[in-house]
Motif scaffolding. Sequence first.
Motif, PDB file in Angstrom:
ATOM      1  N   ARG A  83       0.962  -1.196   0.008  1.00 46.05           N
ATOM      2  CA  ARG A  83      -0.180   0.041   0.037  1.00 46.05           C
ATOM      3  C   ARG A  83       0.876   1.194   0.106  1.00 46.05           C
ATOM      4  O   ARG A  83       1.887   1.236   0.827  1.00 46.05           O
ATOM      5  N   GLU A  84       0.378   2.132  -0.958  1.00 46.94           N
ATOM      6  CA  GLU A  84       1.001   3.305  -0.934  1.00 46.94           C
ATOM      7  C   GLU A  84       0.500   4.257   0.055  1.00 46.94           C
ATOM      8  O   GLU A  84      -0.763   4.766   0.012  1.00 46.94           O
ATOM      9  N   HIS A  85       1.244   5.000   1.047  1.00 44.86           N
ATOM     10  CA  HIS A  85       0.652   5.761   2.109  1.00 44.86           C
ATOM     11  C   HIS A  85       1.048   7.330   1.544  1.00 44.86           C
ATOM     12  O   HIS A  85       2.338   7.621   1.366  1.00 44.86           O
ATOM     13  N   ALA A  86      -0.323   8.118   1.420  1.00 45.42           N
ATOM     14  CA  ALA A  86      -0.251   9.350   1.224  1.00 45.42           C
ATOM     15  C   ALA A  86       0.577  10.223   2.353  1.00 45.42           C
ATOM     16  O   ALA A  86       0.524   9.842   3.636  1.00 45.42           O
ATOM     17  N   ALA A  87       1.167  11.196   2.059  1.00 48.39           N
ATOM     18  CA  ALA A  87       1.776  12.284   2.927  1.00 48.39           C
ATOM     19  C   ALA A  87       0.412  12.580   4.000  1.00 48.39           C
ATOM     20  O   ALA A  87      -0.612  13.034   3.577  1.00 48.39           O
ATOM     21  N   ALA A  88       0.989  12.611   5.295  1.00 45.79           N
ATOM     22  CA  ALA A  88      -0.116  13.066   6.198  1.00 45.79           C
ATOM     23  C   ALA A  88      -0.517  14.414   6.112  1.00 45.79           C
ATOM     24  O   ALA A  88       0.393  15.413   5.840  1.00 45.79           O
ATOM     25  N   PRO A  89      -1.908  14.667   6.141  1.00 45.57           N
ATOM     26  CA  PRO A  89      -2.483  16.164   5.978  1.00 45.57           C
ATOM     27  C   PRO A  89      -1.732  17.100   7.405  1.00 45.57           C
ATOM     28  O   PRO A  89      -1.584  16.494   8.295  1.00 45.57           O
ATOM     29  N   ARG A  90      -1.514  18.161   6.812  1.00 41.32           N
ATOM     30  CA  ARG A  90      -1.136  19.240   7.764  1.00 41.32           C
ATOM     31  C   ARG A  90      -2.159  19.654   8.656  1.00 41.32           C
ATOM     32  O   ARG A  90      -3.176  20.017   7.938  1.00 41.32           O
TER      33      ARG A  90
END
Length: 273
Positions: free
Chosen positions: A247-254
């Motif tokens: 699974r590709e993990h998206a960057a955590a939202p700020r």
Amino acid sequence: MPTRRLKLEPDSPVPLYTQIKDMLRTGILDGHYAPLSRMPSESELQAMSDVSRITIRQALGDLQKEGLIFKVHGKGSFVSQPKAFQNVTSLQGFAEAMSRQGHEIVNRVVHFRFVPAPANVALRLDVTDGETVTEIHRVRLLNRAPVSYEVTYLPEALGRQLQRADLVTRDIFLILENDCAVPLGSADLSIDAVQADAALASALSTTEGAPLLRIERLTHDRQGHPIDFEFLYFRGDTFQYRLRVDREHAAAPRPSGARRPARPRRLSAAGHD
């Protein structure tokens, strides 16, 4: 096969049929019940577990759904032959992959001919419609049983080099790399399911209409040129293609209201503004 008592836990929250199924599955996977051997009958399993026949049938039914056993009318349940499998996370020929698992691979060459390229083949191999290409048909035998039918198209020049190659025991991939000095780079695959027509059913010793796994594969050399286009038809009851995906993990939202990090100060060659 000698019978052995099944140690059930009547007070467990796990249903009795599930306990029996799990014990039988363990016996199949660890070799206690060998491939193609007969499983204990329903009455034998009743004697081994002291449960109702309905419970036994439910356990056997679940094992059959999982593909671990099959039933023969009037004879009982038998252990299924494990399916061979090939991982598609790396580019390998069929014999190359199967021999590493200890299987014997032999090929039966059905056709080797030079034909005008059909439109779909010309498109994949980047040649003009009707240009001469090489067409090779082979039945792949796994442990002396037919498991796949392979239709391969190559540019004519490469096919001429393969005319005297050993196509009975060797993969075309290895011949291209070792005999023709063509380093392989990558391949594009698509996978779907089809029904066997009369010709495929005859070649694969199965019934017309039986499910087949169809692989369409276009292989490129290391420079990205298409060199090998093929259709692979596998018997669905004998073979699996496997792959692992991460699974590709998206960057955590700020968090809202969070300040952007300050840009680093740019220094001149002297080390100051």
